[in-house]
Design a protein around this motif. Structure first.
Motif, short mmCIF file in Angstrom:
data_model
loop_
_atom_site.label_atom_id
_atom_site.label_comp_id
_atom_site.label_asym_id
_atom_site.label_seq_id
_atom_site.Cartn_x
_atom_site.Cartn_y
_atom_site.Cartn_z
N ASP A 99 -3.26 6.08 -12.97
CA ASP A 99 -3.64 6.55 -14.34
C ASP A 99 -5.28 5.82 -14.51
O ASP A 99 -5.87 6.25 -15.49
N ASN A 100 -5.47 4.78 -13.78
CA ASN A 100 -6.85 4.34 -13.75
C ASN A 100 -7.75 4.85 -12.80
O ASN A 100 -7.69 4.59 -11.48
N ALA A 101 -8.54 5.71 -13.14
CA ALA A 101 -9.46 6.47 -12.14
C ALA A 101 -10.35 5.69 -11.69
O ALA A 101 -10.94 6.19 -10.32
N TYR A 102 -10.72 4.36 -11.85
CA TYR A 102 -11.78 3.60 -11.14
C TYR A 102 -10.94 2.63 -10.07
O TYR A 102 -11.50 2.07 -9.61
N ALA A 103 -9.71 2.76 -10.29
CA ALA A 103 -9.15 1.62 -9.07
C ALA A 103 -8.87 2.55 -7.82
O ALA A 103 -8.55 1.70 -6.84
N GLY A 104 -8.84 3.63 -7.72
CA GLY A 104 -8.72 4.29 -6.47
C GLY A 104 -7.25 4.04 -5.52
O GLY A 104 -6.35 3.68 -6.48
N GLY A 105 -7.31 4.30 -4.40
CA GLY A 105 -5.87 4.30 -3.83
C GLY A 105 -5.06 5.23 -3.98
O GLY A 105 -3.90 5.10 -4.30
N ASP A 106 -5.26 6.40 -4.02
CA ASP A 106 -4.39 7.56 -4.28
C ASP A 106 -4.85 8.99 -3.54
O ASP A 106 -5.30 8.69 -2.61
N SER A 107 -4.13 9.98 -3.69
CA SER A 107 -4.55 11.12 -2.87
C SER A 107 -5.91 11.42 -2.87
O SER A 107 -6.35 12.38 -1.78
N THR A 108 -6.68 10.97 -3.63
CA THR A 108 -8.48 11.26 -3.43
C THR A 108 -8.79 10.50 -2.24
O THR A 108 -9.77 10.69 -1.62
N ASP A 109 -7.92 9.59 -1.83
CA ASP A 109 -8.46 8.79 -0.63
C ASP A 109 -7.39 9.18 0.86
O ASP A 109 -7.97 9.32 1.65
N TYR A 110 -6.07 9.34 0.25
CA TYR A 110 -5.31 9.72 1.61
C TYR A 110 -4.46 11.01 1.63
O TYR A 110 -3.80 11.64 2.35
N GLY A 111 -4.96 12.02 0.62
CA GLY A 111 -4.51 13.12 0.60
C GLY A 111 -3.11 13.44 0.23
O GLY A 111 -2.69 12.52 -0.62
N THR A 112 -2.54 14.43 0.46
CA THR A 112 -0.97 14.94 -0.14
C THR A 112 -0.04 14.00 0.73
O THR A 112 -0.32 13.67 1.73
N VAL A 113 0.76 13.41 -0.33
CA VAL A 113 1.82 12.60 0.38
C VAL A 113 3.13 13.40 0.60
O VAL A 113 3.59 13.99 -0.11
N PRO A 114 3.51 13.28 1.68
CA PRO A 114 4.83 13.95 2.17
C PRO A 114 5.89 13.84 1.47
O PRO A 114 6.35 12.61 1.08
N GLN A 115 6.77 14.68 1.08
CA GLN A 115 7.85 14.33 0.30
C GLN A 115 8.82 13.41 0.64
O GLN A 115 9.36 12.60 -0.13
N GLU A 116 8.97 13.11 1.90
CA GLU A 116 9.78 12.16 2.61
C GLU A 116 9.38 10.69 2.36
O GLU A 116 10.10 9.73 2.58
N LEU A 117 8.08 10.64 1.77
CA LEU A 117 7.44 9.41 1.68
C LEU A 117 7.78 9.07 0.20
O LEU A 117 7.52 7.74 -0.38
N ILE A 118 8.28 10.03 -0.62
CA ILE A 118 8.43 9.65 -1.99
C ILE A 118 9.73 9.04 -2.21
O ILE A 118 10.78 9.99 -1.99
N LEU A 119 9.83 7.60 -2.68
CA LEU A 119 11.42 7.06 -2.38
C LEU A 119 12.00 7.36 -3.97
O LEU A 119 13.27 7.56 -3.80
N GLY A 120 11.34 7.30 -4.93
CA GLY A 120 12.29 7.66 -6.09
C GLY A 120 11.01 7.75 -7.38
O GLY A 120 10.03 7.55 -7.33
N ARG A 121 11.83 7.69 -8.68
CA ARG A 121 11.01 8.00 -10.03
C ARG A 121 11.38 6.79 -10.75
O ARG A 121 12.41 6.30 -10.84
N ALA A 122 10.37 6.26 -11.62
CA ALA A 122 10.49 5.21 -12.30
C ALA A 122 11.00 5.85 -13.69
O ALA A 122 10.58 6.78 -14.02
N LEU A 123 12.17 4.98 -14.14
CA LEU A 123 12.82 5.64 -15.45
C LEU A 123 12.31 4.86 -16.64
O LEU A 123 12.22 5.03 -17.66
N LEU A 124 12.11 3.30 -16.34
CA LEU A 124 12.05 2.47 -17.47
C LEU A 124 10.97 1.44 -17.00
O LEU A 124 11.00 0.91 -15.78
N ARG A 125 10.03 1.01 -17.78
CA ARG A 125 9.15 -0.10 -17.82
C ARG A 125 9.52 -1.16 -18.48
O ARG A 125 9.96 -1.21 -19.74
N TRP A 126 9.72 -2.35 -17.98
CA TRP A 126 10.05 -3.76 -18.77
C TRP A 126 8.74 -4.48 -18.64
O TRP A 126 8.50 -4.92 -17.48
N ARG A 127 8.29 -5.05 -19.72
CA ARG A 127 7.04 -5.89 -19.46
C ARG A 127 7.58 -7.52 -19.96
O ARG A 127 8.05 -7.64 -21.13
#
Length: 148
Positions: free
Chosen positions: A80-108
Motif C-alpha cells: 500500500d506504500n508505493a515508495y517502499a517497494g518489494g512487491d510484484s513491480t520488483d519480482y513479477g507475478t507470485v505463483p499461487q502456491e506461494l500465497i499462504l493465506g489471507r489476513a482477516l484481522l489487524r490487531w495494533r
C-alpha cells in the motif's frame, strides 16, 4: 517490505488460522511495524485482499502484500506504500502456491506511553480492525476511509 516473524511459520502444520507480526513499512498506512495479523491459511484470495506469501526469491521470508489481480501464473501483489517497494513491480507475478493465506484481522498492540484513561479508550476503540478488501486494488482501505 513487511516481513512476518518466523513464529508465524513455526508449528503451523495443518492449522487453519495463525498469528503474524508485521515488520517494515510497505503496507503503511494499512499496517504498521508491530501490528499483529490473524491469518486464515489456505483461504480463497480475491482482488483487494491483504495476503501472506512466501517471497518468490527468498522462500524462507514471509511477506504481507495486497493481492491486486490474478494474472497468468499467479497473483500481482503490491504494497500500500508505493515508495517502499518489494512487491510484484520488483519480482513479477507470485505463483499461487506461494500465497499462504489471507489476513482477516489487524490487531495494533498498546504502546507503553498510552496510559491515560483517554489514551486507553482511544486504543481500545481502534486496536482491532477487520482486514477488508480494498474496492480499488492497490489502494488501502485506510486511505479510502480517511478521504470521506
Amino acid at each position: 517490505m513487511p516481513e512476518l516473524s518466523q513464529e508465524t511459520e513455526r508449528g503451523r502444520g495443518a492449522a487453519l488460522f495463525g498469528l503474524a507480526e508485521v515488520t517494515g513499512p510497505s503496507m503503511v498506512p494499512t499496517l504498521y511495524q508491530g501490528d499483529r495479523l490473524l491469518v486464515r491459511y489456505g483461504a480463497r484470495v480475491r482482488a483487494g485482499d491483504v495476503v501472506v506469501l512466501r517471497h518468490p526469491f527468498q522462500q524462507d521470508l514471509l511477506v504481507v502484500k495486497r493481492a491486486v489481480e490474478p494474472r497468468e501464473g499467479g497473483w500481482w501483489v503490491l504494497g500500500d506504500n508505493a515508495y517502499a517497494g518489494g512487491d510484484s513491480t520488483d519480482y513479477g507475478t507470485v505463483p499461487q502456491e506461494l500465497i499462504l493465506g489471507r489476513a482477516l484481522l489487524r490487531w495494533r498492540p498498546r504502546r507503553a506511553d498510552q496510559r491515560s484513561p483517554l489514551a486507553l479508550v482511544c486504543w481500545a476503540v481502534s486496536a482491532a480492525r477487520p482486514m477488508l478488501p480494498s474496492d480499488r486494488p492497490g489502494r488501502s482501505a485506510s486511505r479510502r476511509l480517511r478521504a470521506r
